[in-house]
Design an enzyme around this catalytic site. Structure first.
Site, short mmCIF file in Angstrom:
data_model
loop_
_atom_site.label_atom_id
_atom_site.label_comp_id
_atom_site.label_asym_id
_atom_site.label_seq_id
_atom_site.Cartn_x
_atom_site.Cartn_y
_atom_site.Cartn_z
N SER A 1 0.83 -1.20 0.00
CA SER A 1 0.00 0.00 0.00
C SER A 1 0.88 1.26 0.00
CB SER A 1 -0.97 -0.04 1.19
OG SER A 1 -2.01 0.90 1.05
N ASP B 1 -10.18 -3.58 -5.82
CA ASP B 1 -9.69 -2.87 -4.64
C ASP B 1 -10.51 -1.60 -4.45
OD1 ASP B 1 -8.26 -1.31 -2.79
OD2 ASP B 1 -6.33 -2.03 -3.48
N HIS C 1 -8.39 -4.71 -0.97
CA HIS C 1 -7.17 -3.99 -0.60
C HIS C 1 -6.42 -4.80 0.45
CE1 HIS C 1 -4.51 -0.58 -0.47
NE2 HIS C 1 -4.57 -0.57 0.84
#
Length: 409
Positions: A162, A303, A329
């Protein structure tokens, strides 16, 4: 099904785990947040603290601990960058580190793992008014410098999750052929920060569920360090922080507009006029073409946090870009035959790491010499940044995280 777009000569094997058509990115992401991962992928660490030239502190968590087993000096090292408010305790970090650092005779890769915990994250103290952000790369740069000095015979591999994936991408692009990392892997990278922030802010559900959840995490994280930040009386951050902490409903872009655009990195380029100026500067999608080491990027099409992807992968021959239909995610969950729910994405990631750590042909590194200036490690020709190890070490149990924070966000 896994959809793979490869713009390099690296071969990526496809995986097709059993997943129902009803699986959604929202459910995958929710399970990443609320799932109980305390009994799987247990990892323990030895923690070392680094002090940067600006007075900041970074925490390096090394596994396996020295009292568990001793590895050869040339053992490949996996350097890990966590997500927005995460750390070495996060389940997505341990899902890769546990098998990567398990001995070969027990079915693992036998690597060493080092998680770079950002300033203020995972119990690392805040000792300067500078925090961290998606675009600031000097902290990972000095961490890699220290690791390269400490383990000069080891091949270094990078993986980011991320926000950490964005930092890793930008670091590799900025380093180009001078990278100390032999290869990289970006998992759930947010890429175009501007467009993905717009998607989060402009949709009611995404704004009220995801954007505000991430902002609450940032509020709680900075609240823990409010007393430390208050000591920097000549800095505007303490007064701004008080107003932010009092807000009952704040979005991610509002937090970034108040705090990150000011304290997210060194000056210049910080501070920025607005969060959107910071997003435009900190994005990573336009720098992919500058990477000069084998690089695997993994994203999920469903996502809900990262909805805009650079499908063309920058046209770079060094980049393999894999996009799965489902995974949410930092999710990619499947149920095993034994009934355990685990992240199947670690299968291709481990295959990539094994290839990069053992099969990749690497030429002579074109890196800058490491020098010592007044006890700080620096790179020749780049003397504005540096680090030194400071006193104080800890033993970290990987499943013990930051209470009150939403894991995986």
């Amino acid at each position: 099904m896994v959809v793979v777009q490869v713009s390099s000569t690296v071969v990526f094997h496809e995986y097709a785990p059993e997943m129902t058509s009803k699986t959604s990115g929202h459910l995958q992401t929710a399970y990443a947040v609320v799932g109980d991962f305390s009994k799987i992928d247990k990892v323990e660490y030895d923690r070392t603290f680094l002090r940067t030239l600006d007075g900041g502190t970074i925490g390096l968590d090394v596994t396996p601990p020295a009292n568990e087993r001793i590895l050869r000096d040339d053992t490949p090292i996996l350097i890990v960058l966590h997500g927005l408010t995460g750390g070495s305790h996060e389940s997505y970090v341990r899902a890769v580190l546990a098998p990567a650092c398990t001995p070969v005779e027990n079915g693992g890769l036998g690597y060493r793992g080092i998680v770079v915990n950002s300033r203020g994250c995972a119990g690392v103290p805040v000792t300067s008014p500078q925090l961290y952000s998606a675009g600031h790369t000097d902290d990972i740069r000095v961490a890699v410098l220290y690791i390269a000095k400490r383990y000069p015979e080891a091949r270094l591999l990078g993986i980011g999750f991320s926000l950490g994936a964005n930092i890793l991408t930008r670091y590799l692009a900025e380093e180009g052929k001078h990278s100390r990392l032999a290869a990289g892997c970006a998992v759930a990278c947010p890429w175009d920060l501007t467009k993905n922030a717009e998607q989060l802010e402009n949709k009611w559900f995404h704004r009220n569920i995801y954007s505000k959840a991430m902002a609450r995490n940032l509020q709680r994280l900075t609240a823990r360090h409010a007393s430390s930040l208050a000591t920097f009386v000549e800095n505007p951050l303490p007064q701004i922080l008080n107003k932010v902490l009092q807000s009952k409903s704040i979005t991610l872009s509002q937090f970034d507009g108040a705090i990150t655009r000011i304290a997210g990195g060194s000056s210049p380029p910080f501070p920025f006029e607005t969060a959107w100026d910071y997003y435009a500067w900190g994005s990573s999608h336009e720098v992919l073409a500058n990477i000069r080491v084998p690089f695997l990027a993994l994203n999920s099409e469903d996502d809900p946090v990262v909805q805009v992807l650079p499908y063309e992968a920058g046209g770079s021959p060094w980049v393999a870009f894999a996009i799965t239909e489902r995974g949410g995610h930092l999710g990619w969950f499947e149920q095993s035959r034994e009934g355990q729910i685990r992240r199947w994405v670690r299968k291709p990631v481990l295959e990539w790491l094994r290839a990069a750590g053992e099969d990749l042909a690497v030429g002579d590194e074109d890196v800058r010499p490491i020098i010592d200036v007044d006890g700080f490690l620096r790179e020749s020709g780049r003397e504005g940044i540096g680090c030194q190890m400071i006193e104080g070490s800890e033993h970290i149990i990987g499943v013990e995280g930051e209470g009150g924070l939403l894991a995986g966000l």
